[in-house]
Design a protein around this motif. Structure first.
Motif, mmCIF file in Angstrom:
data_model
loop_
_atom_site.group_PDB
_atom_site.id
_atom_site.type_symbol
_atom_site.label_atom_id
_atom_site.label_comp_id
_atom_site.label_asym_id
_atom_site.label_seq_id
_atom_site.Cartn_x
_atom_site.Cartn_y
_atom_site.Cartn_z
ATOM 1 N N ARG A 31 0.843 -1.190 0.000
ATOM 2 C CA ARG A 31 0.000 0.000 0.000
ATOM 3 C C ARG A 31 0.877 1.238 0.000
ATOM 4 O O ARG A 31 1.970 1.255 0.535
ATOM 5 N N ARG A 37 1.310 8.587 -3.130
ATOM 6 C CA ARG A 37 0.790 7.787 -4.229
ATOM 7 C C ARG A 37 1.108 8.379 -5.604
ATOM 8 O O ARG A 37 1.528 7.681 -6.516
ATOM 9 N N ASP B 24 -5.632 -5.090 -10.674
ATOM 10 C CA ASP B 24 -5.235 -3.986 -9.797
ATOM 11 C C ASP B 24 -6.398 -3.524 -8.930
ATOM 12 O O ASP B 24 -6.254 -3.316 -7.714
ATOM 13 N N GLN B 27 -7.166 -6.060 -6.337
ATOM 14 C CA GLN B 27 -6.157 -6.100 -5.267
ATOM 15 C C GLN B 27 -6.499 -5.096 -4.179
ATOM 16 O O GLN B 27 -6.467 -5.402 -2.980
ATOM 17 N N ASP B 28 -6.882 -3.904 -4.616
ATOM 18 C CA ASP B 28 -7.290 -2.888 -3.642
ATOM 19 C C ASP B 28 -8.543 -3.326 -2.896
ATOM 20 O O ASP B 28 -8.667 -3.110 -1.684
ATOM 21 N N GLU B 31 -7.815 -5.922 -0.236
ATOM 22 C CA GLU B 31 -7.211 -5.330 0.965
ATOM 23 C C GLU B 31 -8.266 -4.631 1.810
ATOM 24 O O GLU B 31 -8.260 -4.713 3.040
ATOM 25 N N ALA B 32 -9.207 -3.961 1.138
ATOM 26 C CA ALA B 32 -10.295 -3.317 1.878
ATOM 27 C C ALA B 32 -11.195 -4.365 2.523
ATOM 28 O O ALA B 32 -11.670 -4.179 3.645
ATOM 29 N N ARG B 54 -13.767 1.304 -8.165
ATOM 30 C CA ARG B 54 -12.372 1.741 -8.212
ATOM 31 C C ARG B 54 -11.870 1.797 -9.659
ATOM 32 O O ARG B 54 -11.196 2.727 -10.061
#
Lengths: 218, 156
Positions: A31, A37, B24, B27-28, B31-32, B54
């Motif tokens: 992350r 970012r 991608d 993946q986010d 994680e959330a 997203r």
């Protein structure tokens, strides 16, 4: 109560199963803080560009590009469509194509001839900021069927057409390759998404039929 | 989780995301999901909805990476099989709203209400779009819609 169509459900299930799924852990999971970012994205883009270009060069993935460069380097000259047709390459007989495409007024037909190979490049446009470039070649490979990348595979009257689409957002482009005997053809077109994009699969199929018909004329 | 991930991933690709962008975005979302695990009832639906949002929000990045898109795909994920290509081709011919509804309903398995929430549209619109797009796909695939045309879809 389930309102879904069972036959369509089976079709979708079969198709979905044929879409390979990458490993959940196959991509980097680190992350980034919101502050960093932007910098990380920009740096990553640069690294991907550098590493990707090096890898692609090493594995000759840019072979089509280099071939196109060699073709350009050989020197081409503008000709009339009628003169281009004397090469024997499959080419349309009219300056206009279905869907409103028309050859540019000047320099729209470029002929390149060497003792080994011949190419004809046709440049079309039509309203709504759309452009299309069609290259027909014999004696030189525009693509390698065993390695060409595609997202759609069309079969038009027995001719296999490899189609890839790029930037599927505001201004997409489409590239299609097909072969007619020892002649290879590449279609590249772009157009704004709001106006329906550059070419639909049906329009590509129609172009393939025109080229195929002209390759079999007496 | 792996099965939910696969269903959500296939839904994203079918909705129009490139394989790398789908991976991608997911993946986010994964994680959330790990941070909200206790409150998630249907992981596949949750992952799809979060990843779809997203992906849509970050679609501008496609422009930045467009020239390298084929390279990323080449390296990471093999192309779909014949049935997959056929499905994606048919879905790409649908307008994006119809495509997203069909994907949400048929691939991810969302209900009409969940689809409405995910896409930010009315439940009635989801029902009508499902019927319309289903009929269109059935006609293209050479099948006949066996249900009476007046048969309004029920909310489930």
């Amino acid at each position: 109560m389930n309102d879904l169509d069972q036959t369509l459900q089976q079709f979708v299930d079969r198709g979905a199963r044929a879409i390979p799924v990458p490993s959940m852990t196959g991509r980097p999971a680190a992350r980034r803080s919101p502050v960093r970012r932007g910098a990380v994205v920009a740096t990553s883009a640069l690294l991907v560009l550098l590493l990707g270009s090096t890898a692609a060069l090493g594995q000759n993935w840019f072979s089509e590009v280099f071939r196109a460069g060699n073709i350009s380097a050989a020197g081409s000259r503008p000709v009339s469509l009628a003169e281009a047709r004397t090469t024997g390459l499959p080419l349309p007989s009219s300056r206009a194509l279905p869907g409103g495409w028309a050859l540019h007024d000047r320099g729209a037909v470029q002929l390149t001839r060497t003792p080994e190979w011949t190419t004809v490049n046709l440049q079309y446009d039509r309203g709504g900021k759309r452009g299309m470039n069609i290259t027909t070649a014999s004696g030189v490979g525009l693509f390698d069927p065993s390695r060409v990348r595609y997202q759609e595979l069309l079969t038009v009257d027995g001719v296999t057409v490899y189609v890839s689409r790029e930037s599927p957002d505001a201004f997409p482009a489409v590239r299609a390759f097909f072969a007619l005997s020892d002649v290879q053809v590449e279609i590249w077109a772009f157009g704004p998404a709001l106006a329906g994009g550059p070419l639909t699969s049906d329009e590509i199929a129609e172009l393939v039929r025109i080229w195929a018909a002209s390759s079999t004329r007496p | 989780m792996q099965e939910s991930y696969a269903r959500a991933y296939r839904g994203l690709v079918a909705a129009g995301a490139s394989p790398p962008d789908a991976a991608d975005a997911l993946q986010d979302a994964v994680e959330a999901a790990l941070r909200h695990a206790s409150s998630i009832e249907d992981p596949a639906a949750w992952l799809f909805v979060v990843a779809l949002r997203r992906w849509k929000a970050q679609r501008w990045r496609a422009r930045l990476f467009a020239p390298l898109e084929w390279l990323r795909q080449e390296n990471a994920i093999p192309p779909p099989g014949e049935d997959g290509v056929l499905l994606l081709n048919e879905l790409r011919r649908l307008p994006s709203r119809e495509r997203e509804v069909i994907v949400a309903r048929y691939i991810v398995g969302l209900s009409q209400r969940e689809t409405a929430d995910a896409l930010g549209i009315a439940v009635g619109t989801v029902g009508a779009t499902t019927v319309h797009a289903t009929r269109k796909l059935r006609e293209r695939l050479g099948g006949q819609d066996e249900r009476p045309r007046s048969d309004a879809p029920a909310v489930r």
